[in-house]
Design an enzyme around this catalytic site. Structure first.
Site, PDB file in Angstrom:
ATOM      1  N   TYR A  80      -5.958   7.807  -6.349  1.00  2.00           N
ATOM      2  CA  TYR A  80      -4.804   6.985  -5.963  1.00  2.00           C
ATOM      3  C   TYR A  80      -4.904   6.606  -4.489  1.00  2.00           C
ATOM      4  CZ  TYR A  80      -0.041   5.572  -4.841  1.00  2.00           C
ATOM      5  OH  TYR A  80       1.058   4.867  -4.378  1.00  2.00           O
TER       6      TYR A  80
ATOM      7  N   LYS B  47      -5.088   2.826  -2.631  1.00  2.00           N
ATOM      8  CA  LYS B  47      -4.189   2.361  -1.585  1.00  2.00           C
ATOM      9  C   LYS B  47      -4.958   2.008  -0.308  1.00  2.00           C
ATOM     10  CE  LYS B  47      -1.577   1.577  -3.819  1.00  2.00           C
ATOM     11  NZ  LYS B  47      -0.592   0.493  -4.010  1.00  2.00           N
TER      12      LYS B  47
ATOM     13  N   SER C  18       0.846  -1.185   0.000  1.00  2.00           N
ATOM     14  CA  SER C  18       0.000   0.000   0.000  1.00  2.00           C
ATOM     15  C   SER C  18       0.889   1.246   0.000  1.00  2.00           C
ATOM     16  CB  SER C  18      -0.943  -0.030   1.218  1.00  2.00           C
ATOM     17  OG  SER C  18      -1.815   1.080   1.196  1.00  2.00           O
TER      18      SER C  18
END
Length: 301
Positions: free
Chosen positions: A172, A176, A144
């Site tokens: 984004y 994650k 991550s």
């Protein structure tokens, strides 16, 4: 905590698959695993770059990695790669879900998902599911980012985020966040697998510049490349992944990051956000991901 790659136990007889292994964190992760005598399979999208990485790793370590073509943005490619691996190997001890894209201009995967969450989460969700028969009592490391901390939520609509509502950095961060939610839920649903996570801190890789390059923003790409002067090396950025992949005694759901304010340094156990540890959200994401990919990792094997 004092730790170096020399502390990794001998991995003779163990087989590892690393996604995104042609450069950056994936390459450095594969390199150390080879040095510690693991059999390593490099999984990446571009066959030429994968072959070049294999040659480079062989020269660096004296060990020859295997390769498999894998495009995480194409669920059919994920299925083909998993089928090829099942034909060639009888088991897999370590899966490092490392590959990813960052802050790209709006794009869709082959299957119509937003590119970042489609690649970073859904591709790895499907790959892990299809490899479950090989993993048996293996270890899955999901990589991550500390950027997950800026995600304020996650909805099913984010999987097919339309261009009109797209913002590259928030998306984004959501991808994650999804990585950690998946990592924790995998451990709950498939307890025979040791599911753990890691993040590299701020490491010098090509990932930051890849998004601007894809958008044709050459100046911004150069600026990102310049910022890497302040980052730790890709080799150091791979330490949390390597620790998560090899350290004895880790508990399910362990999350590893750099020791110095999660920015750089030797690996240590760190904590995801409260949102990333929300089991109800993780359950919803699992359901959405099964619907999107057509596979449930908890029901395979």
């Amino acid at each position: 905590m004092t730790w170096s790659t020399a502390d990794i136990p001998d991995l003779t007889g163990r087989r590892a698959l690393v996604t995104g292994a042609t450069s950056g964190l994936g390459y450095e992760t594969a390199k150390v695993l080879l040095e510690r005598n693991a059999e390593v399979v490099l999984a990446a999208r571009n066959p030429q770059k994968t072959a070049e990485a294999a040659v480079s790793l062989t020269k660096a370590t004296g060990k020859v990695p295997r390769t498999v073509e894998l495009d995480l943005a194409d669920l059919a490619s994920v299925e083909r790669a998993a089928s090829e691996l099942a034909q060639n190997y009888d088991g897999l001890d370590i899966l490092v879900n490392n590959a990813g894209v960052m802050a790209t201009p709006y794009r869709q995967t082959i299957d119509g998902f937003e590119l970042q969450i489609g690649t970073n989460h859904l591709g790895h969700f499907a790959l892990t599911g299809r490899l479950m028969p090989l993993l048996a009592n293996g270890r899955v490391v999901t990589v991550s980012s500390f950027m997950h901390k800026s995600a304020m939520g996650l909805q099913q609509a984010d999987l097919r985020q339309p261009a009109a509502n797209y913002s590259k950095w928030p998306q984004y961060s959501k991808s994650k966040l999804a990585n950690i939610l998946f990592m924790l839920e995998l451990g709950r649903r498939v307890p025979q697998i040791l599911s753990v996570g890691a993040h590299p801190g701020y490491a010098s890789t090509h990932l930051q510049a890849a998004g601007p390059e894809l958008a044709g923003q050459r100046l911004q790409a150069k600026l990102w490349a310049g910022m890497n002067l302040f980052a730790q090396s890709a080799a150091a950025g791979a330490w949390p992944s390597l620790y998560a992949a090899t350290q004895p005694g880790l508990q399910p759901g362990a999350y590893v990051g750099p020791s110095f304010f999660e920015y750089r340094g030797t690996p240590k156990l760190v904590h995801p956000t409260r949102l990333a540890q929300d089991p109800a959200l993780a359950e919803r994401l699992w359901s959405w991901s099964v619907e999107a990919t057509g596979i449930d990792p908890a029901l395979v094997g």
